[in-house]
Design a protein around this motif. Structure first.
Motif, short mmCIF file in Angstrom:
data_model
loop_
_atom_site.label_atom_id
_atom_site.label_comp_id
_atom_site.label_asym_id
_atom_site.label_seq_id
_atom_site.Cartn_x
_atom_site.Cartn_y
_atom_site.Cartn_z
N ARG A 133 35.75 -4.87 34.25
CA ARG A 133 34.32 -4.62 34.28
C ARG A 133 33.95 -4.01 32.93
NH1 ARG A 133 31.37 -3.96 38.84
NH2 ARG A 133 29.31 -3.00 38.63
N GLU A 166 38.94 -12.73 36.59
CA GLU A 166 37.63 -12.48 37.20
C GLU A 166 36.61 -13.52 36.74
OE1 GLU A 166 37.20 -9.93 39.42
OE2 GLU A 166 39.34 -9.57 39.13
N GLU A 212 30.19 0.16 39.97
CA GLU A 212 30.53 -0.59 41.19
C GLU A 212 29.43 -1.59 41.48
OE1 GLU A 212 30.84 2.03 44.49
OE2 GLU A 212 28.77 2.73 44.39
N ASN A 216 29.79 -7.57 36.84
CA ASN A 216 30.92 -7.00 36.08
C ASN A 216 30.75 -7.11 34.57
OD1 ASN A 216 31.37 -9.75 35.77
ND2 ASN A 216 33.31 -9.78 36.89
#
Length: 318
Positions: A133, A166, A212, A216
């Motif tokens: 992230r 990701e 969170e 990302n």
């Protein structure tokens, strides 16, 4: 072999941090060689000879508070110029510096060149490493038109794809998620990103989504990103100190503080791999910044990002 060019003169604590960090890295990695660019006027004893460590004395140092003026590009004997020139000449695979951010960006663009015309380099910081992230930009650019923010989104997405499994999902940092919120620049960047097939764009992101949530790759201009990052680091340090005497709580904060990749930001968008560490870095942070540089050199990050951007341009017909 991974070849690291280390600018020893940028940090607040002096070149000793770089010398000691280099020796520590060499003890951990058998396939790494390091060239340290330093000023002989620093007055420190040099490290003991090591077969994978080279020391290059430079007669000039670019201080952290110097302005970016034309004479900067003529200071070829500065430690920062020499380390970046080694990257430009392909005698190193990555540069690590704790020095002047503006000078680093300007010299990197001058010596290395950009990956694509009108694509401005950006500083990326990983907020988490697993799952990956990141925040883009952290201060390489302050005044950013909408097209520049779109470029940051592309660089951040390519970074995530290059270093993880990701799927990049972009959010544009704003004061709210409603379509009416934000400046004219933010609203236009939102429109441009929403019209693109790649990267996947999920709309505005609020500050609560930094650490969170589904997005990302969080995009913002350099002034906002730098303020957000330093406020987050300051809060974490405050919490660590505040709860030092609280059983269990302090160790939780310290574990996060020490294990998350927080030592340095990566400059993307130029033809080379660069890590910019914090000027206040201590020895663990210096070691972490060099480790980061080794990681992106192993992945040949800049080349992977360039390939991704080229492929996207071909697919979109740009």
């Amino acid at each position: 072999m991974i070849r690291v060019a280390l600018d020893a003169m940028g940090g607040d604590l002096g070149p000793r941090i770089a010398f000691d960090g280099a020796i520590e890295i060499l003890s951990r990695h058998e396939d790494v060689v390091i060239t340290v660019y330093y000023s002989p006027h620093s007055g420190l004893d040099l490290p003991k000879p090591h077969k994978r460590l080279s020391l290059i004395a430079c007669s000039d140092v670019i201080d952290g508070d110097e302005e970016i003026v034309l004479s900067l590009f003529r200071r070829r004997n500065s430690t920062l110029y020499q380390s970046l020139n080694a990257l430009a000449n392909r005698s190193s695979d990555v540069v690590v510096t704790l020095g002047n951010t503006g000078a680093m960006v300007a010299l990197a663009r001058h010596l290395l060149g950009v990956l694509r015309p009108k694509l401005y380099p950006a500083l990326i910081r990983e907020l988490y490493s697993n799952p990956l992230r990141c925040l883009v930009d952290l201060g390489a650019n302050v005044h950013c038109p909408p097209s520049m923010l779109v470029g940051f989104a592309e660089l951040g997405a390519a970074y995530v794809e290059a270093l993880s499994d990701e799927i990049p999902k972009v959010g544009l940092l704003n004061v709210g998620v409603e379509s009416s919120k934000g400046s004219a620049v933010i609203r236009e960047a939102n429109r441009l990103l929403a019209s693109k097939v790649w990267p996947t764009y999920l709309g505005y992101a609020e500050g609560t989504e930094l650490f969170e949530g589904e997005k990302n790759v969080i995009v913002c201009d350099g002034m906002v990103g730098n303020a957000v990052l330093k406020a987050s680091e300051g809060l974490l340090s405050f919490m660590v100190n505040k709860f030092k005497k609280a059983e269990g709580v302090s160790s939780l904060f310290e574990t996060f503080y020490q294990t998350e990749r927080r030592h340095g930001a990566c400059l993307v968008g130029v033809r080379g791999n660069l890590v910019k560490g914090h000027g206040r870095s201590d020895l663990p942070a210096m070691v972490g910044a060099i480790e980061y540089g080794i990681d992106i050199a192993r992945a040949n990050l800049y080349s992977a990002i360039e390939t991704r951007l080229c492929n996207e341009a071909l697919e979109s017909g740009d």
